[in-house]
Design a protein around this motif. Structure first.
Motif, PDB file in Angstrom:
ATOM      1  N   HIS A 186       0.855  -1.194   0.000  1.00  0.00           N
ATOM      2  CA  HIS A 186       0.000   0.000   0.000  1.00  0.00           C
ATOM      3  C   HIS A 186       0.884   1.234   0.000  1.00  0.00           C
ATOM      4  O   HIS A 186       1.783   1.362   0.833  1.00  0.00           O
ATOM      5  N   ASP A 187       0.646   2.134  -0.956  1.00  0.00           N
ATOM      6  CA  ASP A 187       1.355   3.401  -1.043  1.00  0.00           C
ATOM      7  C   ASP A 187       0.423   4.518  -0.595  1.00  0.00           C
ATOM      8  O   ASP A 187      -0.692   4.657  -1.119  1.00  0.00           O
ATOM      9  N   LEU A 188       0.881   5.294   0.375  1.00  0.00           N
ATOM     10  CA  LEU A 188       0.086   6.382   0.932  1.00  0.00           C
ATOM     11  C   LEU A 188       0.894   7.671   0.851  1.00  0.00           C
ATOM     12  O   LEU A 188       2.024   7.735   1.357  1.00  0.00           O
ATOM     13  N   ILE A 189       0.346   8.687   0.225  1.00  0.00           N
ATOM     14  CA  ILE A 189       1.008   9.991   0.188  1.00  0.00           C
ATOM     15  C   ILE A 189       0.565  10.773   1.422  1.00  0.00           C
ATOM     16  O   ILE A 189      -0.612  11.121   1.558  1.00  0.00           O
ATOM     17  N   GLU A 190       1.507  11.013   2.326  1.00  0.00           N
ATOM     18  CA  GLU A 190       1.202  11.734   3.554  1.00  0.00           C
ATOM     19  C   GLU A 190       1.420  13.233   3.331  1.00  0.00           C
ATOM     20  O   GLU A 190       2.403  13.636   2.689  1.00  0.00           O
ATOM     21  N   PRO A 191       0.523  14.065   3.872  1.00  0.00           N
ATOM     22  CA  PRO A 191       0.601  15.515   3.624  1.00  0.00           C
ATOM     23  C   PRO A 191       1.564  16.207   4.582  1.00  0.00           C
ATOM     24  O   PRO A 191       1.202  17.156   5.289  1.00  0.00           O
ATOM     25  N   GLY A 192       2.811  15.735   4.602  1.00  0.00           N
ATOM     26  CA  GLY A 192       3.789  16.310   5.510  1.00  0.00           C
ATOM     27  C   GLY A 192       5.204  16.020   5.071  1.00  0.00           C
ATOM     28  O   GLY A 192       5.467  15.099   4.291  1.00  0.00           O
ATOM     29  N   ASN A 193       6.137  16.804   5.586  1.00  0.00           N
ATOM     30  CA  ASN A 193       7.553  16.594   5.346  1.00  0.00           C
ATOM     31  C   ASN A 193       7.962  15.219   5.858  1.00  0.00           C
ATOM     32  O   ASN A 193       7.421  14.722   6.852  1.00  0.00           O
TER      33      ASN A 193
END
Length: 423
Positions: A186-193
């Motif tokens: 599972h690939d998750l783009i997290e909204p953070g540095n």
């Protein structure tokens, strides 16, 4: 090459206050993000996957680290190799899929062809004086730690990987990563540095309030607490946990499973930490009922009740090894305010979905936890953008490992920005 001396980054590094979070530009500045790519992700060992990502000769996996693309290949002799994913003719990207299977690596642009060892074996119309041996694919340093794959983009990678491997191999070997398959990714783009994602992972201060699924198999006392804040019942429970941990370490090590803590998060260039911890309830796995998710155990293990071995590496990974399955996590930076969290669940290669394991049961705890953590990372990123943000104090009881991550990061950046500070 960044000019650290004239860059405000060096001033930020020098004035970093120990025991406090980093200043806002470390999480928001595109210039510091570029420095992170150059220094941290360009010169250190980065976890990128597992040998079961490329199980057979001809299998290829592509991993992008910043602007660099790396092709990881299993060659005809079964060895795993890594190359820059760039054709040596005019620089075209060579492999376009994340995963594929090939006989040779063929550039789509002008059909330059490379074998699985990276040698250029075919290039038409280049004239009699052209020497194919001078135009093979550029190699990337790759190491397999009992099936966990690490790459380093630097010309000279950190030499202390060998020391980490010497210590960690006996911990990981019983789980036999090479004899597993990837049940799910599972690939998750997290909204953070990327640093916020790593900091969030390095503590469980937030777990009770945010992770109802994860706190089912995990003991609360395994991740730090303030003794002076416990009532009599909680203090007794903490004491019982400490005794159980000692007993379990002895029991597991008698079974040939190294378990005791090894912690080098900020005193090595290739920082790492490991420890085998008991699990709550049935004590078998990271599942909602705490029972094994897969009936077919890993390697030659014959008992699922061997706790959960965690293994962290600086700068970008953490892993959980149980008797029945493994979960690996890698963090790859996308830009100053977004990161890719890639999670893989591994089971025995002969395990059959729907017979030996139910996929939803296998992945449910960490799918929920990752989504919750991504939201929390986003909250921190939003705060770092504001004028009100200033570095806050870490808890000395529950965030000591966050401090070690931040300390490692600052030391590594300063070692390149100001060589006089290098160890």
């Amino acid at each position: 090459m960044l000019d650290f001396v004239s860059n405000p980054l060096l001033d930020l590094l020098r004035r970093r206050r120990p025991g406090y979070s980093l200043e806002a530009p470390f999480y928001t500045s595109p210039e510091i993000f570029e420095a992170d790519l150059e220094v941290i992700f360009g010169r250190h060992w980065i976890f990128v996957g597992v040998e079961p990502d490329v199980p057979e000769p001809g299998d290829v996996m592509v991993v992008d680290v910043g602007r660099n693309s790396v092709a990881i290949v299993r060659d005809d002799d079964g060895a795993v190799r890594a190359f820059h994913n760039v054709c040596r003719h005019r620089g075209a990207r060579l492999v376009h899929e994340e995963k594929t299977t090939v006989g040779n690596l063929v550039c789509r642009y002008h059909s330059w062809t490379y074998d699985l060892n990276g040698a250029l074996i075919h290039a038409e119309h280049m004239g009699d004086g052209f020497d194919r041996s001078c135009h093979g694919l550029k190699p990337v340093h790759l190491r397999s730690l009992e099936g966990l794959l690490f790459i380093c983009l630097a010309d000279e990678p950190p030499a202390d990987f060998d020391e980490m491997a010497r210590v960690m191999a006996p911990y990981i070997a019983p789980h036999n990563v090479r004899d597993t398959k990837i049940a799910y990714q599972h690939d998750l783009i997290e909204p953070g540095n990327w640093k916020l994602t790593m900091e969030n992972n390095r503590e469980c201060y937030h777990c009770n309030a945010n992770h109802p699924e994860l706190t089912v198999p995990l003991f609360a006392y395994g991740f730090g607490f303030a003794p002076e804040e416990l009532d009599d019942t909680e203090r007794a429970n903490a004491t019982r946990y400490a005794c159980m941990l000692t007993d379990k370490h002895g029991e597991w090590e008698a079974m040939g499973l190294p378990s005791r803590e090894q912690e080098h998060l900020d005193d090595m260039v290739t920082g790492y930490r490991t420890e085998r911890l008991p699990l709550d309830g049935e004590g078998e796995s990271h599942t909602l009922d705490t029972k094994a998710a897969c009936r077919k155990l890993l390697g030659s293990l014959d008992n699922a009740k061997i706790g959960g071995l965690h293994f962290w590496t600086q700068p970008n990974s953490w892993h959980h090894f149980m008797g029945d399955h493994i979960v690996t996590f890698s963090v790859l930076p996308l830009d100053a305010e977004r990161s890719l969290l890639r999670t893989k669940w591994l089971v025995h290669k002969d395990a059959v979905e729907g017979v030996d394991y139910d996929l939803d049961n296998l992945i449910s705890v960490w799918m929920a936890t990752n989504a919750q953590d991504s939201e929390l990372v986003g909250f921190c990123q939003q705060g770092a953008r504001t004028a009100a943000y200033e570095p806050g104090p870490y808890s000395p009881h529950t965030e000591m490992l966050v401090e070690k991550f931040a300390n490692w990061y600052v030391k590594r950046m300063r070692a390149h920005a100001d060589p006089r500070t290098a160890e």
